[in-house]
Design a protein around this motif. Structure first.
Motif, PDB file in Angstrom:
ATOM      1  N   VAL A  12       0.822  -1.209   0.000  1.00 52.06           N
ATOM      2  CA  VAL A  12       0.000   0.000   0.000  1.00 52.06           C
ATOM      3  C   VAL A  12       0.858   1.262   0.000  1.00 52.06           C
ATOM      4  O   VAL A  12       0.564   2.222  -0.706  1.00 52.06           O
ATOM      5  N   LEU A  13       1.935   1.269   0.806  1.00 57.74           N
ATOM      6  CA  LEU A  13       2.782   2.445   0.922  1.00 57.74           C
ATOM      7  C   LEU A  13       4.210   2.149   0.507  1.00 57.74           C
ATOM      8  O   LEU A  13       4.695   1.025   0.650  1.00 57.74           O
ATOM      9  N   GLU A  17       7.002   6.785   2.172  1.00 55.17           N
ATOM     10  CA  GLU A  17       5.751   7.136   2.838  1.00 55.17           C
ATOM     11  C   GLU A  17       5.708   6.564   4.253  1.00 55.17           C
ATOM     12  O   GLU A  17       5.220   7.214   5.183  1.00 55.17           O
ATOM     13  N   GLU A  70      -2.741  12.152   3.430  1.00 57.95           N
ATOM     14  CA  GLU A  70      -2.774  11.478   2.130  1.00 57.95           C
ATOM     15  C   GLU A  70      -2.348  10.016   2.260  1.00 57.95           C
ATOM     16  O   GLU A  70      -2.982   9.115   1.688  1.00 57.95           O
ATOM     17  N   GLU A  71      -1.293   9.778   3.024  1.00 59.26           N
ATOM     18  CA  GLU A  71      -0.827   8.403   3.228  1.00 59.26           C
ATOM     19  C   GLU A  71      -1.849   7.593   4.023  1.00 59.26           C
ATOM     20  O   GLU A  71      -2.122   6.423   3.712  1.00 59.26           O
ATOM     21  N   SER A  73      -5.042   8.031   4.119  1.00 58.12           N
ATOM     22  CA  SER A  73      -6.196   7.759   3.269  1.00 58.12           C
ATOM     23  C   SER A  73      -5.953   6.547   2.369  1.00 58.12           C
ATOM     24  O   SER A  73      -6.865   5.754   2.125  1.00 58.12           O
ATOM     25  N   LYS A  74      -4.721   6.383   1.892  1.00 55.04           N
ATOM     26  CA  LYS A  74      -4.396   5.206   1.090  1.00 55.04           C
ATOM     27  C   LYS A  74      -4.619   3.920   1.886  1.00 55.04           C
ATOM     28  O   LYS A  74      -5.174   2.936   1.377  1.00 55.04           O
ATOM     29  N   ASN A  77      -8.447   3.427   2.529  1.00 51.60           N
ATOM     30  CA  ASN A  77      -9.129   2.979   1.314  1.00 51.60           C
ATOM     31  C   ASN A  77      -8.858   1.508   1.032  1.00 51.60           C
ATOM     32  O   ASN A  77      -9.762   0.754   0.644  1.00 51.60           O
ATOM     33  N   ASN A 221     -12.674   5.437  -5.253  1.00 49.82           N
ATOM     34  CA  ASN A 221     -11.244   5.701  -5.260  1.00 49.82           C
ATOM     35  C   ASN A 221     -10.937   7.177  -5.061  1.00 49.82           C
ATOM     36  O   ASN A 221      -9.799   7.599  -5.183  1.00 49.82           O
ATOM     37  N   ASP A 223     -10.931   9.169  -2.363  1.00 48.02           N
ATOM     38  CA  ASP A 223     -10.815   9.466  -0.936  1.00 48.02           C
ATOM     39  C   ASP A 223     -12.156   9.365  -0.219  1.00 48.02           C
ATOM     40  O   ASP A 223     -12.780  10.384   0.077  1.00 48.02           O
TER      41      ASP A 223
END
Length: 227
Positions: A12-13, A17, A70-71, A73-74, A77, A221, A223
């Motif tokens: 994911v990251l 990140e 932002e990270e 939220s990834k 999600n 997708n 957010d």
């Protein structure tokens, strides 16, 4: 021995990140508590026989952590999508995310993430540290009725997300060397959300909620988290 489905090894990251999250959260960690209050509350008691680590809760509106939204939220999600499409569990909300730091000798003994006080449906762990930075610290699962030697260990790589049912008993094995950092998430379905909303109608939520309606069949997708 039978285990419920456990999804792991989903990247994911990136390493950059992950380090960004570690740097942002580390100044705020405190000794982990065994919670006795409402989900997400900074209340509880210290019990080093059960849990020894340092943590901080990341509320969605906490200005200290705006630089990593932002990270986060990834990760959120990805958990929502896996829960919906791999487990058929339509998560509509996620509690305040926990950043957890384990150093040499730290651990978290066997436990469940869900109870009558904490009615969670899905749990997730996102590994932030690189495997070369620590030894031990495995995410270990076992059957509720089986002996300790009959276990399933998951060794997540940096940036990988593991998602599993909150009723699956698990632990973090002791850290033998180095430091292990991870994000921990807990999600709930609409019925639980309704019950929690009724109980906490006069308080503010500090968790992450989905824009998606409960009956959506496709992931959002763009957010799907609001503060």
């Amino acid at each position: 021995m039978t285990f419920p489905l456990c999804i792991t090894a989903l990247q994911v990251l990136s390493s950059e990140e992950c380090q960004k999250i570690i740097d942002c959260c580390t100044p705020y960690v405190e000794d982990a508590l065994v919670q006795r209050g409402k989900p997400g509350a900074e209340t509880g008691e210290k019990n080093i026989e059960t849990r020894k680590s340092k943590v901080v809760l990341i509320a969605a509106d906490d200005q200290r952590f705006q630089s990593i939204q932002e990270e986060l939220s990834k990760v959120v999600n990805a958990m929502i999508d896996i829960s919906r499409f791999q487990f058929s569990i339509p998560i509509v909300g996620i509690e305040a995310i926990q950043f957890a730091s384990y150093e040499e000798g730290d651990f978290y003994d066997y436990h469940l993430d869900s109870s009558t006080m904490f009615p969670r449906n899905m749990s997730a762990s996102l590994m932030l540290s690189h495997p070369s930075e620590y030894k031990g610290g495995l995410l270990n699962f076992r059957d509720l009725l089986q002996e300790d030697e009959k276990t399933l260990e998951q060794d997540l790589q940096q940036g990988e997300l593991g998602v599993f049912p909150s009723l699956l008993i698990h632990k973090v094995t002791p850290i033998k060397e180095g430091r292990r950092c991870a994000l921990v998430l807990w999600g709930f379905i609409q019925e639980v959300h309704n019950a929690m909303t009724k109980q906490q109608s006069n308080t503010d939520s500090d968790g992450y909620e989905s824009h998606n309606e409960p009956n959506d069949t496709q992931p959002n997708n763009n957010d799907p988290m609001i503060f």
